[in-house]
Motif scaffolding. Structure first.
Motif, PDB file in Angstrom:
ATOM      1  N   ARG A 140     -17.528 -17.691  32.163  1.00  0.00           N
ATOM      2  CA  ARG A 140     -18.321 -17.903  33.367  1.00  0.00           C
ATOM      3  C   ARG A 140     -19.480 -18.864  33.108  1.00  0.00           C
ATOM      4  N   HIS A 143     -15.180  -8.505  27.522  1.00  0.00           N
ATOM      5  CA  HIS A 143     -16.464  -8.681  28.192  1.00  0.00           C
ATOM      6  C   HIS A 143     -17.191  -9.916  27.677  1.00  0.00           C
ATOM      7  N   SER A 148     -21.000  -6.293  31.253  1.00  0.00           N
ATOM      8  CA  SER A 148     -20.808  -7.391  30.308  1.00  0.00           C
ATOM      9  C   SER A 148     -22.120  -7.763  29.614  1.00  0.00           C
ATOM     10  N   SER A 200     -31.053 -11.664  29.289  1.00  0.00           N
ATOM     11  CA  SER A 200     -30.244 -10.463  29.479  1.00  0.00           C
ATOM     12  C   SER A 200     -31.048  -9.206  29.187  1.00  0.00           C
ATOM     13  N   ARG A 228     -20.312  -7.474  35.802  1.00  0.00           N
ATOM     14  CA  ARG A 228     -21.222  -8.397  35.100  1.00  0.00           C
ATOM     15  C   ARG A 228     -22.328  -7.658  34.377  1.00  0.00           C
ATOM     16  N   SER A 285     -15.436 -13.005  28.915  1.00  0.00           N
ATOM     17  CA  SER A 285     -15.672 -13.211  30.345  1.00  0.00           C
ATOM     18  C   SER A 285     -17.008 -13.898  30.570  1.00  0.00           C
ATOM     19  N   LEU A 286     -18.058 -13.462  29.857  1.00  0.00           N
ATOM     20  CA  LEU A 286     -19.358 -14.108  29.974  1.00  0.00           C
ATOM     21  C   LEU A 286     -19.294 -15.564  29.542  1.00  0.00           C
TER      22      LEU A 286
END
Length: 306
Positions: free
Chosen positions: A44, A37, A7, A70, A4, A40-41
């Motif tokens: 999620r 990546h 990412s 972030s 994570r 995937s973020l």
């Protein structure tokens, strides 16, 4: 599963470069991995972070909000990494040192001022007790151990020899005579130390490795070397004391070292011990190096005695 934190770094780099390919080049990753990546973020979070067209990529409103968080997280991580890196290189932070009571008060505490002047960013907590502490469980960075070390998974560095001497006050010897052999000790009042890790208060060890065991008896036993020193100075009996306690008394003649027919233990020493770490923090290395320099080649309490 993709990492994570990586990412987040990829997401921030894509936003900064305005393209997946630019982020891939900047990070040394393939464009396919960068895409994974970001995807995937988004999966999620359940949101779109970027608008994608064949010509351009732009961040969404939700993406901008997420980018702010972030960047704070990544900045905090960089700060934490830098702090840990500095601790490995520069002595800093809290240093918890556990030391036997008498050795700590006589030989370690007087050196703290000099160490602190050299390393002002280190705060020392000096724990004085004669208990065998568990460094990991109790949170000590290092400990000073005196005697013959037990088998241990800890790292140990020898700092100085621990020389033991059978001694007495001149007044005691004038009244009771001077023992010449270890066998003669049976006829004397021998004051016992109760916290020895190698023998009991009723047994003194001689020989290079403590292989000669001599039974002794006396009317005082104590768990503190200074208490035994005081009683010995008063003429109560013989004591077997480390020179780091009685060196000044031997120099002054208020206590007399008694050479016997068997040698004192040669394997006893003062060690610094710490938990296994391929690269211990700079504060630990600095303190151990400092003590080693002060105690080598012969500890200051022994100079001129042998």
């Amino acid at each position: 599963m993709l990492d994570r934190l990586t990412s987040l770094e990829v997401f921030a780099k894509v936003a900064a470069n305005g393209s997946l390919s630019g982020a891939a080049r900047a990070m040394g990753l393939s464009q396919t991995m960068v895409t994974k990546h970001v995807a995937s973020l988004e999966t999620r979070l359940g949101i779109k972070l970027f608008h994608r067209t064949t010509r351009r990529l732009s961040i969404t409103e939700a993406g901008r909000l997420y980018l702010e968080s972030s960047e704070r997280i990544l900045a905090d991580m960089e700060t934490a990494d830098a702090a840990v890196a500095r601790e490995r290189v520069e002595p800093r932070g809290s240093l918890r040192v556990n030391v036997p009571v008498v050795f700590g008060t006589r030989q370690i505490a007087p050196l703290i001022a000099e160490f602190s002047e050299r390393h002002p960013e280190v705060t020392i907590e000096l724990g004085l007790n004669d208990r065998l502490v568990d460094l990991a469980e109790e949170g000590w960075d290092l400990a000073i151990r005196i005697g013959k070390l037990r088998d241990s998974s800890m790292v140990a560095r020898r700092l100085a020899p621990n020389r033991l001497v059978v001694c007495a006050a001149p007044s005691y010897l004038a009244k009771h005579g001077t023992p010449r052999s270890v066998a003669d000790l049976a006829a004397h009042n021998c004051l016992g130390y109760t916290l020895s890790q190698q023998a009991s208060a009723a047994e003194w060890l001689f020989g290079a490795d403590g292989e000669i065991r001599v039974q002794v008896s006396g009317n005082l036993r104590a768990n503190n070397g200074d208490a035994l020193r005081a009683a010995t100075l008063a003429g109560l009996g013989l004591a077997r004391q480390p020179t780091f306690i009685i060196a000044d008394d031997l120099r002054a003649g208020t206590l007399v070292a008694l050479p016997l027919d068997q040698p004192e233990i040669q394997s006893s020493a003062v060690h610094a011990v710490y938990l296994p770490d391929r690269r211990p923090p700079a504060k630990v290395r600095a303190f151990i190096d400092f003590l080693a320099a002060r105690f080598a080649p012969d500890p200051p309490w022994d100079r001129g005695l042998f």
